[in-house]
Design a protein around this motif. Sequence first.
Motif, mmCIF file in Angstrom:
data_model
loop_
_atom_site.group_PDB
_atom_site.id
_atom_site.type_symbol
_atom_site.label_atom_id
_atom_site.label_comp_id
_atom_site.label_asym_id
_atom_site.label_seq_id
_atom_site.Cartn_x
_atom_site.Cartn_y
_atom_site.Cartn_z
ATOM 1 N N TRP A 1 -18.557 2.159 -4.958
ATOM 2 C CA TRP A 1 -17.368 1.666 -4.293
ATOM 3 C C TRP A 1 -16.446 2.678 -4.084
ATOM 4 C CZ3 TRP A 1 -17.002 -3.509 -3.799
ATOM 5 C CH2 TRP A 1 -18.045 -4.437 -4.491
ATOM 6 N N THR A 2 -15.859 2.784 -2.696
ATOM 7 C CA THR A 2 -14.827 3.973 -2.497
ATOM 8 C C THR A 2 -13.434 3.469 -2.399
ATOM 9 O OG1 THR A 2 -16.689 4.673 -0.726
ATOM 10 C CG2 THR A 2 -14.674 5.717 -0.562
ATOM 11 N N VAL A 3 -12.662 4.283 -3.190
ATOM 12 C CA VAL A 3 -11.126 3.776 -3.000
ATOM 13 C C VAL A 3 -10.329 4.546 -1.703
ATOM 14 C CG1 VAL A 3 -9.104 4.151 -4.372
ATOM 15 C CG2 VAL A 3 -11.260 4.293 -5.696
ATOM 16 N N VAL A 4 -10.110 3.388 -1.018
ATOM 17 C CA VAL A 4 -9.643 3.900 0.261
ATOM 18 C C VAL A 4 -8.071 3.454 0.289
ATOM 19 C CG1 VAL A 4 -11.590 3.067 1.605
ATOM 20 C CG2 VAL A 4 -9.821 1.445 1.106
ATOM 21 N N SER B 1 -17.945 -1.924 0.800
ATOM 22 C CA SER B 1 -17.824 -1.724 -0.528
ATOM 23 C C SER B 1 -16.521 -0.711 -0.659
ATOM 24 C CB SER B 1 -19.008 -0.919 -0.913
ATOM 25 O OG SER B 1 -20.033 -1.634 -0.895
ATOM 26 N N GLU B 2 -15.568 -1.280 -0.056
ATOM 27 C CA GLU B 2 -14.305 -0.446 -0.192
ATOM 28 C C GLU B 2 -13.247 -1.132 -1.184
ATOM 29 O OE1 GLU B 2 -14.154 1.621 4.277
ATOM 30 O OE2 GLU B 2 -12.730 -0.129 3.731
ATOM 31 N N GLU C 1 -15.762 -11.630 -1.135
ATOM 32 C CA GLU C 1 -17.228 -12.020 -0.792
ATOM 33 C C GLU C 1 -18.345 -10.888 -1.580
ATOM 34 O OE1 GLU C 1 -18.832 -14.641 -0.066
ATOM 35 O OE2 GLU C 1 -16.798 -15.779 0.167
ATOM 36 N N GLN C 2 -17.734 -9.540 -1.252
ATOM 37 C CA GLN C 2 -18.575 -8.231 -1.608
ATOM 38 C C GLN C 2 -18.551 -8.572 -3.128
ATOM 39 O OE1 GLN C 2 -20.402 -6.403 0.513
ATOM 40 N NE2 GLN C 2 -19.837 -7.704 2.009
ATOM 41 N N MET C 3 -17.440 -8.811 -3.668
ATOM 42 C CA MET C 3 -17.444 -8.724 -5.153
ATOM 43 C C MET C 3 -18.147 -9.807 -5.604
ATOM 44 S SD MET C 3 -15.049 -6.651 -6.638
ATOM 45 C CE MET C 3 -14.069 -5.439 -5.733
ATOM 46 N N LEU D 1 0.788 -1.350 0.097
ATOM 47 C CA LEU D 1 -0.067 -0.029 -0.102
ATOM 48 C C LEU D 1 0.969 1.344 -0.126
ATOM 49 C CD1 LEU D 1 -2.911 -0.525 2.385
ATOM 50 C CD2 LEU D 1 -3.014 0.221 0.141
ATOM 51 N N THR D 2 0.727 2.024 -1.012
ATOM 52 C CA THR D 2 1.404 3.278 -0.822
ATOM 53 C C THR D 2 0.793 4.598 -0.139
ATOM 54 O OG1 THR D 2 0.933 3.891 -3.185
ATOM 55 C CG2 THR D 2 2.834 2.760 -2.982
ATOM 56 N N SER D 3 -0.576 4.475 -0.254
ATOM 57 C CA SER D 3 -1.274 5.418 0.441
ATOM 58 C C SER D 3 -2.776 4.831 1.014
ATOM 59 C CB SER D 3 -1.303 6.766 -0.379
ATOM 60 O OG SER D 3 -1.898 6.453 -1.733
ATOM 61 N N GLY D 4 -3.076 5.761 1.772
ATOM 62 C CA GLY D 4 -4.489 5.235 2.300
ATOM 63 C C GLY D 4 -4.495 3.986 3.047
ATOM 64 N N ARG D 5 -5.427 3.067 2.954
ATOM 65 C CA ARG D 5 -5.029 1.677 3.796
ATOM 66 C C ARG D 5 -6.007 0.702 3.043
ATOM 67 N NH1 ARG D 5 -10.325 1.115 5.229
ATOM 68 N NH2 ARG D 5 -11.817 2.953 5.290
ATOM 69 N N MET D 6 -5.905 -0.590 3.378
ATOM 70 C CA MET D 6 -6.534 -1.677 2.822
ATOM 71 C C MET D 6 -8.122 -1.490 2.778
ATOM 72 S SD MET D 6 -6.108 -4.063 0.927
ATOM 73 C CE MET D 6 -4.331 -4.180 0.398
ATOM 74 N N PHE D 7 -8.722 -2.316 2.186
ATOM 75 C CA PHE D 7 -10.229 -2.437 2.126
ATOM 76 C C PHE D 7 -10.492 -3.225 3.272
ATOM 77 C CE2 PHE D 7 -8.898 -5.773 -0.525
ATOM 78 C CZ PHE D 7 -9.501 -6.966 0.057
ATOM 79 N N ARG D 8 -11.726 -3.009 3.944
ATOM 80 C CA ARG D 8 -12.254 -3.701 5.040
ATOM 81 C C ARG D 8 -12.799 -4.944 4.567
ATOM 82 N NH1 ARG D 8 -13.404 1.238 8.912
ATOM 83 N NH2 ARG D 8 -14.842 1.517 7.079
ATOM 84 N N VAL D 9 -13.088 -5.995 5.097
ATOM 85 C CA VAL D 9 -13.780 -6.972 4.733
ATOM 86 C C VAL D 9 -15.319 -6.648 5.069
ATOM 87 C CG1 VAL D 9 -14.237 -9.524 5.403
ATOM 88 C CG2 VAL D 9 -11.971 -8.625 5.451
#
Lengths: 240, 389
Positions: free
Chosen positions: B174-177, B146-147, B196-198, B135-143
């Motif tokens: 979808w939000t780019v986090v 819709s991140e 699972e969301q996908m 990850l270069t910026s932001g954070r990982m999507f949460r399980v």
Amino acid sequence: MNAGRNLAAAAPLIRIRALSRAYRRGTQTIPVLQGVDLDVQRAEFIALMGPSGSGKSTLLNLIAGIDKPDGGRIEIAGVDIAQLGEGELADWRAAHVGFIFQFYNLLPVLSAAENVELPLLLAPLTRRERHEHVASALAMVRLTDRADHYPNELSGGQQQRVAIARALVTDPQLIVADEPTGDLDRVTGAEILALLGDLHRRLGKTIVMVTHDPKAAACAERLVHLEKGVLVDGPAAGGH
Amino acid sequence: MRAVPLSYVARNLRVRRVTAALTALGMALVVYVFATVLMMSEGIRVTLVATGQPDNVVVLRKGAGAEINSVISREQAAIVASLPGIATDALGRRLASSEPVALNNLPKRGSGKPSNVTVRGTSEIGLELRPQVRLTSGRMFRVGTSEIVAGRSIAEGFAGVGLGETLRFAGREWTVVGVLDGGGSGFDSEIWGDAEQMMQAFRRRAFSTIVFRLADESGFERMRALIDADPRLGVEAKPEIRFYAEQSEALATFISILGTVLSVIFSIGAIVGAMITMFAAVAQRVAEIGTLRAIGFRRGAVLVAFLAEALLLSLAGGVVGLAAASLMQVVSVSTTNFQTFSELAFRFTMTPSIAAQTLAFALLMGLAGGFIPAWRAARLSIVDCLRQA
């Protein structure tokens, strides 16, 4: 031993017999030399004269081994050069002939010393030996101080002296000169002729020179006249 | 045979520097095209090969070829994930990730032109399986949300995929986090979200692929035998490196064939240019040729001298073209990989082999352009040459 030496001395360096050469122009054959016989002794300085188209340059080219006859023999130091293959002839020229041209024919991108060195590249010499030979050849034509100059930085007379040094540097038996003063003014031409005469006397080179100029011809020991491809008897040169 | 000195050859080029430079420049342009095409093809290969890990295995449906064509049911995924020989992480979790992969048509930034972007549903394990991804910026999507996180070149190249932006696909916002750096791999060109969301959003009942890590790198053949032997599976396993190398093959080959054909066509122009230059050089130096020959240099030496001049000219062109092409290494471009139908970002990659091929190509042009003039120079008669003095 003595007899052998006398025989060698008596044999001419150049012995030409029944030499003929013709040029083809379309379907026409134009004879340039017709049955020329000529002997040139060792250490002789001869001038070939004659009107334009008389065949004197052709004869010079044949003697120098840059052209091939249609018939006859050209023996030089006992070798019939008309029989040599092209590669052998090139090697023979490299070892035995020095060339002096009307327009000097120096390579413009090489310095005077490099131009003089050129024929030495064909001889099995070390770099050091080559440089020694170049230095002494340039000294002979009194151009030591111009060794690093390029042809375009030299006068016509100086360029011709470089060309003479190039012709001498391999110590060839024979020097051929095609109108060596043809592109020079009278005074410079006289200097070049004096230099040639001097080298001939001091080094004992055999010189064959083509010229239009009676003054130049007068420097030679013998005049050979050509007319329409045939030798004609000319007056003996005053010479030296 | 004694050769004419190289200084004579080189200095003659210097004397005619404008003509020589223009001719070399023509060759440099062709060389540049030739080199960049090879670099492009190499860049694609390197990118896709970097995508694979040596001890990872990709499982697809038999004959699927690409992830998007593959369907793997939940049952099959469970069987594969439970096979012996799969590595576990520090927490004792099996390092196997079942992933849905879909294509999503997104508009490019600036042009607005749509292109397919690979969307991958994955998990924490999926990230663990790809240590080159950071990850270069932001954070990982949460399980369970819709991140999404976007690969670097997708975040830069496509509209609405920048950090903090939202985009709509598969009926959801979808939000780019976060933004991923795939370390020059194909993951730079992907969007990742929760598997699972996908699955729900794309209304999928099956995964596309399973990626797992071997406990023992040399255990691949044993694992493949296990998978092949199970009649319930109908899947095939490939080492991940080979899988990605195969993904790049068609595109890389296509680009290099197209590029080589183009270069060869262009090179005819450059060869003709070199030929004209060399013919002019011969014509200008007829008296010099006669002099060299009279002095005792053989025909072969004259041939070699003029050929060397042409080769030197083409070498100069080759070096300039190669230098210009190497500058392309800073450029990153993206194109559609028609094997996966999705966008792939890559860098032009220079290798010693490409440099050698490029210089050989340049010298070949010099040889082709220089030979006829050099041959002509060598065939001239000495007397004719000297007459032109």
